[in-house]
Design a protein around this motif. Structure first.
Motif, PDB file in Angstrom:
ATOM      1  N   GLY A   1       8.193  12.475  -8.396  1.00 57.70           N
ATOM      2  CA  GLY A   1       8.757  12.396  -7.218  1.00 57.70           C
ATOM      3  C   GLY A   1       9.309  10.829  -7.298  1.00 57.70           C
ATOM      4  O   GLY A   1       9.822  10.500  -6.112  1.00 57.70           O
ATOM      5  N   GLY A   2       9.730  10.252  -8.238  1.00 56.62           N
ATOM      6  CA  GLY A   2      10.263   8.983  -8.378  1.00 56.62           C
ATOM      7  C   GLY A   2       9.521   7.725  -7.945  1.00 56.62           C
ATOM      8  O   GLY A   2       9.953   6.754  -7.703  1.00 56.62           O
ATOM      9  N   HIS A   3       8.163   7.840  -7.855  1.00 54.27           N
ATOM     10  CA  HIS A   3       7.379   6.865  -7.606  1.00 54.27           C
ATOM     11  C   HIS A   3       7.207   5.982  -8.663  1.00 54.27           C
ATOM     12  O   HIS A   3       6.674   6.602  -9.765  1.00 54.27           O
ATOM     13  N   LEU A   4       7.285   4.632  -8.545  1.00 53.90           N
ATOM     14  CA  LEU A   4       7.236   3.739  -9.671  1.00 53.90           C
ATOM     15  C   LEU A   4       5.829   3.172  -9.521  1.00 53.90           C
ATOM     16  O   LEU A   4       5.049   2.873  -8.788  1.00 53.90           O
ATOM     17  N   GLU A   5       5.191   2.858 -10.964  1.00 51.02           N
ATOM     18  CA  GLU A   5       3.818   2.064 -10.888  1.00 51.02           C
ATOM     19  C   GLU A   5       3.974   1.440 -12.256  1.00 51.02           C
ATOM     20  O   GLU A   5       4.629   1.713 -13.227  1.00 51.02           O
ATOM     21  N   LEU A   6       3.406   0.210 -12.125  1.00 49.87           N
ATOM     22  CA  LEU A   6       3.600  -0.870 -13.210  1.00 49.87           C
ATOM     23  C   LEU A   6       2.297  -0.200 -14.247  1.00 49.87           C
ATOM     24  O   LEU A   6       1.239   0.039 -13.802  1.00 49.87           O
ATOM     25  N   THR A   7       2.719  -0.478 -15.513  1.00 47.91           N
ATOM     26  CA  THR A   7       1.463  -0.119 -16.569  1.00 47.91           C
ATOM     27  C   THR A   7       0.807  -1.419 -16.473  1.00 47.91           C
ATOM     28  O   THR A   7       0.959  -2.435 -16.086  1.00 47.91           O
ATOM     29  N   GLU A   8      -0.229  -1.384 -17.366  1.00 44.97           N
ATOM     30  CA  GLU A   8      -1.155  -2.427 -17.669  1.00 44.97           C
ATOM     31  C   GLU A   8      -0.441  -3.672 -17.975  1.00 44.97           C
ATOM     32  O   GLU A   8      -0.575  -4.711 -17.534  1.00 44.97           O
ATOM     33  N   GLU A   9       0.623  -3.647 -18.868  1.00 44.99           N
ATOM     34  CA  GLU A   9       1.281  -4.718 -19.410  1.00 44.99           C
ATOM     35  C   GLU A   9       2.387  -5.101 -18.552  1.00 44.99           C
ATOM     36  O   GLU A   9       2.523  -6.362 -18.170  1.00 44.99           O
TER      37      GLU A   9
ATOM     38  N   GLY B   1       0.780  -1.163  -0.151  1.00 45.06           N
ATOM     39  CA  GLY B   1      -0.107   0.009   0.090  1.00 45.06           C
ATOM     40  C   GLY B   1       0.611   1.301  -0.013  1.00 45.06           C
ATOM     41  O   GLY B   1       0.444   2.379  -0.085  1.00 45.06           O
ATOM     42  N   LYS B   2       2.254   1.084   0.100  1.00 50.17           N
ATOM     43  CA  LYS B   2       3.176   2.417   0.131  1.00 50.17           C
ATOM     44  C   LYS B   2       3.432   2.583  -1.272  1.00 50.17           C
ATOM     45  O   LYS B   2       3.283   1.686  -2.075  1.00 50.17           O
ATOM     46  N   ASP B   3       3.986   3.823  -1.476  1.00 48.12           N
ATOM     47  CA  ASP B   3       4.414   4.122  -2.834  1.00 48.12           C
ATOM     48  C   ASP B   3       5.534   3.312  -3.073  1.00 48.12           C
ATOM     49  O   ASP B   3       6.640   3.319  -2.023  1.00 48.12           O
ATOM     50  N   VAL B   4       6.001   3.033  -4.356  1.00 47.94           N
ATOM     51  CA  VAL B   4       7.430   2.046  -4.223  1.00 47.94           C
ATOM     52  C   VAL B   4       8.210   3.012  -5.141  1.00 47.94           C
ATOM     53  O   VAL B   4       7.885   3.644  -6.300  1.00 47.94           O
ATOM     54  N   ARG B   5       9.507   3.260  -4.748  1.00 45.41           N
ATOM     55  CA  ARG B   5      10.536   3.884  -5.440  1.00 45.41           C
ATOM     56  C   ARG B   5      11.793   3.034  -5.813  1.00 45.41           C
ATOM     57  O   ARG B   5      11.776   1.791  -5.068  1.00 45.41           O
ATOM     58  N   SER B   6      12.638   3.457  -6.643  1.00 47.05           N
ATOM     59  CA  SER B   6      13.878   2.626  -7.097  1.00 47.05           C
ATOM     60  C   SER B   6      14.591   2.188  -5.697  1.00 47.05           C
ATOM     61  O   SER B   6      15.133   1.087  -5.522  1.00 47.05           O
ATOM     62  N   VAL B   7      14.572   3.081  -4.702  1.00 44.69           N
ATOM     63  CA  VAL B   7      15.675   2.679  -3.657  1.00 44.69           C
ATOM     64  C   VAL B   7      14.745   1.308  -2.635  1.00 44.69           C
ATOM     65  O   VAL B   7      15.516   0.579  -2.288  1.00 44.69           O
TER      66      VAL B   7
END
Length: 121
Positions: A58-66, A21-27
């Motif tokens: 902000g560097g937050h990662l999100e998966l695309t649909e693919e 549930g948290k934002d995911v970043r590269s770190v």
């Protein structure tokens, strides 16, 4: 763009981390996988250019649909294979490690047959 095993592992990691549930970043990916920040940065760049991941300012990662489809497929394989191996008597640590290797090479056809045989459809 055809993903290699490492790309699948990154997508699966982003999926797992996003389930908290948290934002995911590269770190976060770097810490979870035990990889250096430059290695993760390069991999994320490739995944972004392939259309699997987006990153906001902000560097937050999100998966695309693919990207999500690939990640969920790999995660399902990992989970089922680990569970199946444990039902055969393999200890959890070994089953998890072996499932991580197998999830990237098993064909969809063989996985569906295994899933059906295991009654885990």
């Amino acid at each position: 763009m055809h993903l290699q095993e490492s790309g699948e592992m990154y997508l699966e990691t982003i999926l797992i981390l996003s389930k908290s549930g948290k934002d995911v970043r590269s770190v976060d990916v770097s810490e979870y996988m035990g990889f250096s920040k430059p290695s993760v940065s390069r991999a994320i760049g490739l995944l972004k250019s392939g259309g699997y991941v987006t990153m906001d300012k902000g560097g937050h990662l999100e998966l695309t649909e693919e990207g999500r489809a690939v990640a969920e497929n790999i995660y399902e394989k990992h989970t089922l294979l680990a569970q199946f191996l444990m039902t055969l008597g393999v200890d959890e640590a070994t089953a998890t490690e072996d499932a991580c290797k197998m999830e990237h090479v098993i064909s969809d056809t063989s996985f569906k047959a295994l899933k059906k045989h295991a009654g885990m459809e």
